[in-house]
Write a protein that holds these residues in place. Structure first.
Motif, PDB file in Angstrom:
ATOM      1  N   LEU B 127       0.795  -1.225   0.000  1.00 49.67           N
ATOM      2  CA  LEU B 127       0.000   0.000   0.000  1.00 49.67           C
ATOM      3  C   LEU B 127       0.831   1.280   0.000  1.00 49.67           C
ATOM      4  O   LEU B 127       0.266   2.364   0.005  1.00 49.67           O
ATOM      5  CB  LEU B 127      -0.902   0.020   1.240  1.00 49.67           C
ATOM      6  N   THR B 128       2.150   1.156   0.009  1.00 49.58           N
ATOM      7  CA  THR B 128       2.963   2.360   0.170  1.00 49.58           C
ATOM      8  C   THR B 128       2.736   3.366  -0.952  1.00 49.58           C
ATOM      9  O   THR B 128       2.443   4.543  -0.693  1.00 49.58           O
ATOM     10  CB  THR B 128       4.456   1.995   0.252  1.00 49.58           C
ATOM     11  N   GLN B 129       2.885   2.916  -2.201  1.00 47.27           N
ATOM     12  CA  GLN B 129       2.706   3.845  -3.328  1.00 47.27           C
ATOM     13  C   GLN B 129       1.298   4.442  -3.340  1.00 47.27           C
ATOM     14  O   GLN B 129       1.151   5.657  -3.504  1.00 47.27           O
ATOM     15  CB  GLN B 129       2.980   3.127  -4.654  1.00 47.27           C
ATOM     16  N   PRO B 130       0.255   3.630  -3.183  1.00 48.63           N
ATOM     17  CA  PRO B 130      -1.084   4.224  -3.153  1.00 48.63           C
ATOM     18  C   PRO B 130      -1.254   5.262  -2.042  1.00 48.63           C
ATOM     19  O   PRO B 130      -1.854   6.321  -2.262  1.00 48.63           O
ATOM     20  CB  PRO B 130      -1.992   3.013  -2.922  1.00 48.63           C
ATOM     21  N   VAL B 132       1.133   7.045  -0.516  1.00 52.02           N
ATOM     22  CA  VAL B 132       1.952   8.231  -0.806  1.00 52.02           C
ATOM     23  C   VAL B 132       1.243   9.099  -1.845  1.00 52.02           C
ATOM     24  O   VAL B 132       1.198  10.334  -1.737  1.00 52.02           O
ATOM     25  CB  VAL B 132       3.353   7.803  -1.305  1.00 52.02           C
TER      26      VAL B 132
END
Lengths: 189, 222
Positions: B127-130, B132
């Motif tokens: 979920l990091t990219q979403p 961010v």
């Protein structure tokens, strides 16, 4: 409409630049110091983490056949597959090091006399990661090797002016009032 | 009574000293008034199973930016609280990067219910990219519903990291050019999703493109 600043950044991003040795040393030091949880916990985390897997029908059949053959072989050979074994520490460290990616940071600062970076990857030490001038006037750049993760950072211009990276997402942390950016390394979607 | 008070005080002082000695970076860089409190927050976080390095880094950032001891303590305590909220939704299997990005998103307007919906939509996808991207959109003025809908649609469509980056860049560009954050996010998100669709086959009429956003563009994306 082309933006000259973006064109300068684009040109710089396409150019090969040497890796910053200070940052490399700090990252490798961090990797060596990284606390690796015991293997039963790693194995459990690996087992319970949900995943989405796409496989063709043929691939699925082949995988099932291979798995069945392995089970058959192990049973006949009297091998207990469940016993497994922990990876040696040097293999784990090597794996972590292999995931390090070179990330290039670029700043356009026409009037700057020195530019550096401070961030989660160098303990927010502005002296640890200086940017170098590039062949393009006013464009500064550095390549930092980073393990997978999310890192907050900012540029420091002439020692006292904190500047966010216009090409990166804005960091949602602003406790200290200054502009901050965030970079995500090594996450596959 | 006095002896008991003195004993407790000594015990607290000893424990504070022990905690302070945990991370030499804090001792070397933080204002003296902040060291014990920050070290104590870090230790509490460690006991809760939270990642501690982000807390140490926030403290070091505050020191580098010459912030006051009180401000540093407050920032570290606030981040620890948000990391705990994030972990309560995302679970202990969430990576440090996911927790950091979730804590950041909570700082700019997301809540636990939004996080839970994102976790469900993502399945096992990181979920990091979403997160961010979502936090970036929120900070650029995109309404929470619009930004959350866009990212949920991306997760369900399996958009790659490049798609998220494309969305962030194009929305920032459109806003600089004078577009409203809401319509910029809605239009650009639909553009990325449309690009992912396979080209129409010969003999099959192409699907009608959706009409451009009107007004706020807060409609959910499909």
């Amino acid at each position: 409409m082309r933006d000259p600043e973006w064109e300068a950044i684009e040109a710089e991003l396409k150019r090969d630049v040497p890796v910053d040795p200070v940052a490399m040393r700090l990252v490798m030091q961090r990797v060596r110091e990284a606390v690796v949880p015991p293997w039963p916990r790693r194995a459990w985390q690996w087992m319970v983490r949900p995943r989405r897997i796409s496989v063709s029908p043929v691939g699925g059949l082949l995988s099932a056949a291979t798995f069945a053959a392995l089970i058959l072989f192990a049973t006949r050979a009297g091998t207990d597959l469940a016993t497994g074994g922990a990876l040696p520490a040097d293999a784990i460290a090597g794996g972590a090091a292999a995931e390090i990616q070179d990330v290039q940071f670029v700043l356009v600062a026409d009037d700057a006399s020195e530019v550096a970076m401070a961030g989660d990857f160098n303990d927010w030490n502005p002296g640890a990661t200086p940017l170098g001038r590039t062949g393009v006037a006013g464009v500064w750049s550095v390549v930092v090797p980073l393990p997978p993760g999310a890192y907050l950072y900012a540029f420091v211009v002439d020692g006292d002016t904190w500047v966010a990276d216009a090409a990166a997402p804005r960091a949602p942390e602003n406790a200290f009032g200054g502009p901050t950016s965030i970079v995500v390394v090594g996450e596959e979607l | 009574m006095n002896a008991r008070v003195a004993g407790v005080t000594m015990l607290l002082a000893l424990s504070a000293t022990a905690v302070e000695a945990q991370d030499p970076r804090l001792e070397a860089r933080l204002p003296a008034a902040a060291r014990a409190a920050v070290a104590s927050i870090v230790e509490q976080a460690r006991a809760q199973g939270l990642p501690t390095e982000p807390l140490v880094q926030r403290a070091l950032e505050g020191a580098s930016r010459n912030s006051s001891a009180e401000r540093i303590q407050e920032a570290v305590r606030d981040l620890a609280g948000r990391l705990h909220r994030a972990q309560s939704v995302l679970g202990r299997e969430a990576s440090e990067a996911e927790l950091v990005s979730a804590a950041g998103a909570l700082n700019v307007g997301l809540d636990e219910a939004d996080l839970s919906r994102l976790r469900s939509a993502a399945g096992g996808t990181p979920l990091t990219q979403p997160l961010v991207t979502l936090a970036d959109l929120l900070q650029r003025g995109v309404p929470r519903d619009t930004a959350t809908s866009a990212v949920l649609a991306f997760l369900r469509a399996g958009v790659t990291a490049d798609g998220y980056a494309q969305l962030r860049r194009s929305v920032a560009h459109d806003i600089r050019q004078g577009a409203s954050p809401s319509s910029a996010a809605h239009t650009r998100a639909q553009g990325v999703l449309l690009e992912r669709r396979p080209p129409p086959r010969a003999g099959v009429p192409p699907r009608t493109r959706p009409s451009p956003p009107r007004g706020t563009g807060d409609r959910p994306l499909r």
